[in-house]
Design an enzyme around this catalytic site. Structure first.
Site, PDB file in Angstrom:
ATOM      1  N   TYR A  73       4.488  -3.025   8.829  1.00  0.00           N
ATOM      2  CA  TYR A  73       3.175  -2.824   8.211  1.00  0.00           C
ATOM      3  C   TYR A  73       2.453  -1.669   8.907  1.00  0.00           C
ATOM      4  CZ  TYR A  73       3.432  -7.107   5.444  1.00  0.00           C
ATOM      5  OH  TYR A  73       3.785  -8.059   4.526  1.00  0.00           O
ATOM      6  N   LYS A 122      16.084 -11.024 -10.141  1.00  0.00           N
ATOM      7  CA  LYS A 122      17.176 -11.760  -9.483  1.00  0.00           C
ATOM      8  C   LYS A 122      17.888 -12.652 -10.497  1.00  0.00           C
ATOM      9  CE  LYS A 122      15.848 -11.831  -4.688  1.00  0.00           C
ATOM     10  NZ  LYS A 122      15.258 -12.611  -3.607  1.00  0.00           N
ATOM     11  N   ASP A 152       0.645   3.677   6.038  1.00  0.00           N
ATOM     12  CA  ASP A 152       0.904   3.319   4.638  1.00  0.00           C
ATOM     13  C   ASP A 152       0.606   4.481   3.689  1.00  0.00           C
ATOM     14  OD1 ASP A 152       1.809   0.762   5.032  1.00  0.00           O
ATOM     15  OD2 ASP A 152      -0.144  -0.174   4.823  1.00  0.00           O
ATOM     16  N   GLN A 181     -10.384  24.450  20.706  1.00  0.00           N
ATOM     17  CA  GLN A 181     -11.846  24.590  20.784  1.00  0.00           C
ATOM     18  C   GLN A 181     -12.452  23.258  21.206  1.00  0.00           C
ATOM     19  OE1 GLN A 181     -13.020  27.536  20.347  1.00  0.00           O
ATOM     20  NE2 GLN A 181     -11.283  28.514  19.322  1.00  0.00           N
ATOM     21  N   ASN A 204       9.486   0.076  -2.018  1.00  0.00           N
ATOM     22  CA  ASN A 204       9.228  -0.096  -0.584  1.00  0.00           C
ATOM     23  C   ASN A 204       9.431  -1.554  -0.178  1.00  0.00           C
ATOM     24  OD1 ASN A 204       6.673  -0.640  -1.951  1.00  0.00           O
ATOM     25  ND2 ASN A 204       5.765  -0.808   0.082  1.00  0.00           N
ATOM     26  N   PHE A 205      10.570  -2.095  -0.652  1.00  0.00           N
ATOM     27  CA  PHE A 205      10.940  -3.445  -0.223  1.00  0.00           C
ATOM     28  C   PHE A 205      11.423  -3.410   1.213  1.00  0.00           C
ATOM     29  CE2 PHE A 205      12.033  -4.029  -4.869  1.00  0.00           C
ATOM     30  CZ  PHE A 205      10.944  -4.833  -5.130  1.00  0.00           C
ATOM     31  N   ARG A 226       7.061  -9.386 -10.094  1.00  0.00           N
ATOM     32  CA  ARG A 226       7.628 -10.723 -10.256  1.00  0.00           C
ATOM     33  C   ARG A 226       6.762 -11.583 -11.173  1.00  0.00           C
ATOM     34  NH1 ARG A 226       9.627 -13.423  -4.819  1.00  0.00           N
ATOM     35  NH2 ARG A 226       8.305 -11.739  -4.105  1.00  0.00           N
ATOM     36  N   GLN A 280       0.781  -1.248   0.000  1.00  0.00           N
ATOM     37  CA  GLN A 280       0.000   0.000   0.000  1.00  0.00           C
ATOM     38  C   GLN A 280       0.813   1.299   0.000  1.00  0.00           C
ATOM     39  OE1 GLN A 280      -3.337   2.331   2.704  1.00  0.00           O
ATOM     40  NE2 GLN A 280      -3.019   0.200   3.132  1.00  0.00           N
ATOM     41  N   SER A 281       1.869   1.357   0.810  1.00  0.00           N
ATOM     42  CA  SER A 281       2.539   2.661   0.993  1.00  0.00           C
ATOM     43  C   SER A 281       3.137   3.166  -0.322  1.00  0.00           C
ATOM     44  CB  SER A 281       3.628   2.541   2.066  1.00  0.00           C
ATOM     45  OG  SER A 281       4.629   1.635   1.645  1.00  0.00           O
ATOM     46  N   ARG A 296      20.540  -6.468  -2.190  1.00  0.00           N
ATOM     47  CA  ARG A 296      20.730  -7.907  -2.434  1.00  0.00           C
ATOM     48  C   ARG A 296      20.503  -8.255  -3.904  1.00  0.00           C
ATOM     49  NH1 ARG A 296      18.478  -8.121   2.745  1.00  0.00           N
ATOM     50  NH2 ARG A 296      16.329  -8.369   2.042  1.00  0.00           N
TER      51      ARG A 296
HETATM   52  N1  COA Z   1      11.949 -10.257  -9.071  1.00  0.00           N
HETATM   53  C1  COA Z   1      12.632 -11.015  -8.173  1.00  0.00           C
HETATM   54  N2  COA Z   1      12.560 -10.847  -6.852  1.00  0.00           N
HETATM   55  C2  COA Z   1      11.731  -9.868  -6.408  1.00  0.00           C
HETATM   56  C3  COA Z   1      11.001  -9.049  -7.277  1.00  0.00           C
HETATM   57  C4  COA Z   1      11.126  -9.279  -8.679  1.00  0.00           C
HETATM   58  N3  COA Z   1      10.464  -8.554  -9.562  1.00  0.00           N
HETATM   59  N4  COA Z   1      10.280  -8.190  -6.530  1.00  0.00           N
HETATM   60  C5  COA Z   1      10.558  -8.464  -5.238  1.00  0.00           C
HETATM   61  N5  COA Z   1      11.459  -9.478  -5.160  1.00  0.00           N
HETATM   62  C6  COA Z   1      12.025 -10.059  -3.960  1.00  0.00           C
HETATM   63  C7  COA Z   1      12.809  -9.092  -3.130  1.00  0.00           C
HETATM   64  O1  COA Z   1      14.058  -8.830  -3.690  1.00  0.00           O
HETATM   65  C8  COA Z   1      12.884  -9.820  -1.793  1.00  0.00           C
HETATM   66  O2  COA Z   1      13.898 -10.797  -1.862  1.00  0.00           O
HETATM   67  P1  COA Z   1      15.016 -11.022  -0.704  1.00  0.00           P
HETATM   68  O3  COA Z   1      14.271 -11.084   0.585  1.00  0.00           O
HETATM   69  O4  COA Z   1      15.646 -12.322  -1.086  1.00  0.00           O
HETATM   70  O5  COA Z   1      15.953  -9.886  -0.770  1.00  0.00           O
HETATM   71  C9  COA Z   1      11.555 -10.578  -1.776  1.00  0.00           C
HETATM   72  O6  COA Z   1      11.012 -10.467  -3.079  1.00  0.00           O
HETATM   73  C10 COA Z   1      10.532 -10.103  -0.780  1.00  0.00           C
HETATM   74  O7  COA Z   1      10.491  -8.692  -0.673  1.00  0.00           O
HETATM   75  P2  COA Z   1      10.060  -8.030   0.719  1.00  0.00           P
HETATM   76  O8  COA Z   1      10.021  -6.583   0.530  1.00  0.00           O
HETATM   77  O9  COA Z   1      10.944  -8.557   1.801  1.00  0.00           O
HETATM   78  O10 COA Z   1       8.575  -8.573   0.880  1.00  0.00           O
HETATM   79  P3  COA Z   1       7.852  -9.178   2.179  1.00  0.00           P
HETATM   80  O11 COA Z   1       6.516  -9.622   1.698  1.00  0.00           O
HETATM   81  O12 COA Z   1       8.673 -10.192   2.870  1.00  0.00           O
HETATM   82  O13 COA Z   1       7.693  -7.916   3.155  1.00  0.00           O
HETATM   83  C11 COA Z   1       6.937  -5.699   3.735  1.00  0.00           C
HETATM   84  C12 COA Z   1       6.678  -6.980   2.920  1.00  0.00           C
HETATM   85  C13 COA Z   1       5.911  -4.679   3.340  1.00  0.00           C
HETATM   86  C14 COA Z   1       6.820  -6.035   5.232  1.00  0.00           C
HETATM   87  C15 COA Z   1       8.368  -5.191   3.433  1.00  0.00           C
HETATM   88  O14 COA Z   1       8.498  -5.040   2.052  1.00  0.00           O
HETATM   89  C16 COA Z   1       8.693  -3.860   4.119  1.00  0.00           C
HETATM   90  O15 COA Z   1       8.965  -3.799   5.314  1.00  0.00           O
HETATM   91  N6  COA Z   1       8.709  -2.786   3.323  1.00  0.00           N
HETATM   92  C17 COA Z   1       9.082  -1.455   3.801  1.00  0.00           C
HETATM   93  C18 COA Z   1       8.009  -0.832   4.629  1.00  0.00           C
HETATM   94  C19 COA Z   1       6.675  -0.777   3.932  1.00  0.00           C
HETATM   95  O16 COA Z   1       6.534  -0.220   2.878  1.00  0.00           O
HETATM   96  N7  COA Z   1       5.685  -1.343   4.614  1.00  0.00           N
HETATM   97  C20 COA Z   1       4.288  -1.122   4.279  1.00  0.00           C
HETATM   98  C21 COA Z   1       3.842  -1.878   3.148  1.00  0.00           C
HETATM   99  S1  COA Z   1       2.227  -1.301   2.770  1.00  0.00           S
END
Ligand code: COA
Length: 415
Positions: free
Chosen positions: A137, A74, A167, A248, A95-96, A37, A16-17, A103
């Site tokens: 989150y 990747k 978000d 107020q 916002n990964f 992906r 969402q964010s 990585r």
């Molecule tokens: N091709 C290949 N890999 C991809 C990809 C693509 N197109 N898009 C994403 N990925 C991979 C990432 O590189 C990551 O891999 P890694 O862990 O091996 O480095 C993996 O997908 C998962 O990404 P991640 O961001 O860790 O997702 P998650 O589902 O585990 O976590 C959140 C989700 C939201 C908790 C996390 O992204 C986060 O904390 N984001 C920042 C804060 C934020 O925006 N939070 C609010 C979200 S509304």
């Protein structure tokens, strides 16, 4: 012409964010290329599904006006395509989880090497410090940014709010950072990193509560109804129920029909400047000159009782009748509008803030359109893209790959 026409966004956002931010930029005219992906896409496509097989409302309502390319970033060929995208675009938004982009091999140094004009914008849960590596989150941000500790009733637990300030609120902050960086680039010729941590964004929205924290160190917060009730304050800004955040006094009071309608309530503000009008409306004209009621300091210790009297009057009217009576007298009040009422509100439809969008998989649905109106950059809300809907178009038209090269990329499994 649209305000951000010509700006290309490499949209690496999900959930969402980040999508809130890039959707806004797309509405202002940026070409927003969402990288997802292969076979999976943004996780929200398949979250809270209400129409089997179709993209969820969670996804569709946050990804309007974007194009979607699938790319395994990747994998070697995928990385090469991503490099081309970095060179071609003006802004990368992501916002990964912390470190994910590094990585993948796309550190800030590498991105600058590829495109020194690139603006790299990130949402993270926390800024630099002990929690910078944490995944975050919405509600985590509401709790760590000061919102939950100050929301709810005095005798209840900390409470999260329905407004997605963690978000969507952070997405809005990020969008401003991006546009500001684009403006600076006009003069400097350089890109830069833009970071909007969710904790910081929530705290920014809770600014008045930090104001109160410092005032509390000097004495009790007299405008909190807790003060009028004689309940002592602790060390931190307390939960204030429905007290207004300003000077107020305000409260939510019942209206006609409250026994059966959970939203038959109105927010009523006893603004000092119109106190005499308030007295007339609620049937207490004698309070206008009574020294016990005539001035704001005199009223401070009986705010709760005053709102009980206000409520006796509002219970005889519907929430919209209260508004109709109070508005001409300059008494500010807010009927509690349900999502159902907002969805049906003709003026919001007319202004484009509530829009009906058609979608090939799910048919028509309602969405919130662009809430910011620019007089010279009109917004047309277009449906969200299907997963990979624009892969060929982006590889060919944006990145200049030939048909043969596109075929090879596809064969490699990168898209
Ligand atoms: N091709 C290949 N890999 C991809 C990809 C693509 N197109 N898009 C994403 N990925 C991979 C990432 O590189 C990551 O891999 P890694 O862990 O091996 O480095 C993996 O997908 C998962 O990404 P991640 O961001 O860790 O997702 P998650 O589902 O585990 O976590 C959140 C989700 C939201 C908790 C996390 O992204 C986060 O904390 N984001 C920042 C804060 C934020 O925006 N939070 C609010 C979200 S509304």
């Amino acid at each position: 012409m649209k305000a951000l026409e010509g700006v290309k966004i490499l949209d690496f956002t999900h959930v969402q964010s980040g999508p809130t931010c890039t959707q806004l930029l797309a509405w202002f005219g940026a070409d927003c290329i969402k990288v997802e992906r292969p076979g999976v896409g943004d996780a929200t496509r398949k979250q809270l599904v209400d129409v089997e097989g179709a993209d969820s409302l969670y996804f569709t309502m946050l990804n309007h006006n974007k194009r979607s390319i699938t790319l395994n970033t990747k994998e070697e060929t995928g990385k090469q395509v991503l490099e081309r995208l970095v060179k071609e675009c003006d802004v990368l938004v992501e916002n990964f989880a912390p470190g994910a982009l590094d990585r993948m091999g796309f550190t800030w140094e590498r991105i600058q090497e590829l495109n020194p004009r690139m603006i790299m914008a990130s949402v993270k849960g926390f800024g630099p410090g002990p929690y910078e590596d944490c995944k975050v989150y919405e509600n985590v941000a509401q709790c760590t940014g000061g919102s939950a500790s100050t929301t709810g009733f005095l005798d209840g637990p900390p409470t999260v709010t329905g407004a997605q300030i963690g978000d969507s609120g952070t997405g809005l902050h990020l969008a401003l950072g991006i546009v500001t960086a684009l403006y600076q680039r006009e003069k400097s010729g350089r890109g830069q990193k833009v970071l909007a941590p969710m904790q910081d964004s929530v705290l920014n929205l809770c600014r008045v509560k930090l104001r109160d924290q410092q005032r509390l160190e000097k004495g009790p917060l007299e405008e909190y109804s807790q003060f009028g009730k004689g309940i002592p304050f602790g060390e931190a800004t307390p939960r204030a129920g429905n007290d207004s955040g300003g000077g107020q006094p305000g409260w939510i009071v019942k209206c006609k029909g409250w026994e059966t309608d959970p939203n038959a309530y109105v927010y009523f503000i006893t603004q000092a400047a119109v106190w005499k009008n308030v007295c007339d409306v609620i049937g207490k004209p004698e309070w206008k000159e009574d020294p016990e009621y005539a001035t704001p300091p005199a009223r401070l210790n009986k705010v709760a009782a005053i709102f009980d009297t206000v409520e006796e009057w509002t219970k005889t009217k519907t929430k919209l009748e209260v508004m109709d009576i109070c508005n001409p007298l300059n008494i500010p009040c807010g009927p509690i509008l349900s999502m159902k009422e907002l969805a049906e509100e003709p003026s919001l439809r007319a202004s484009g803030t509530i829009v009906e969008v058609d979608h090939p998989e799910r048919g028509p649905y309602l969405s919130v359109g662009c809430p910011v109106k620019l007089s010279d950059s009109e917004v047309e809300v277009e449906r969200s893209p299907l997963l990979g809907e624009h892969t060929d178009e982006i590889l060919g038209d944006v990145l200049g790959y030939s048909a043969d090269e596109i075929a090879q990329i596809k064969q490699s499994g990168a898209v």
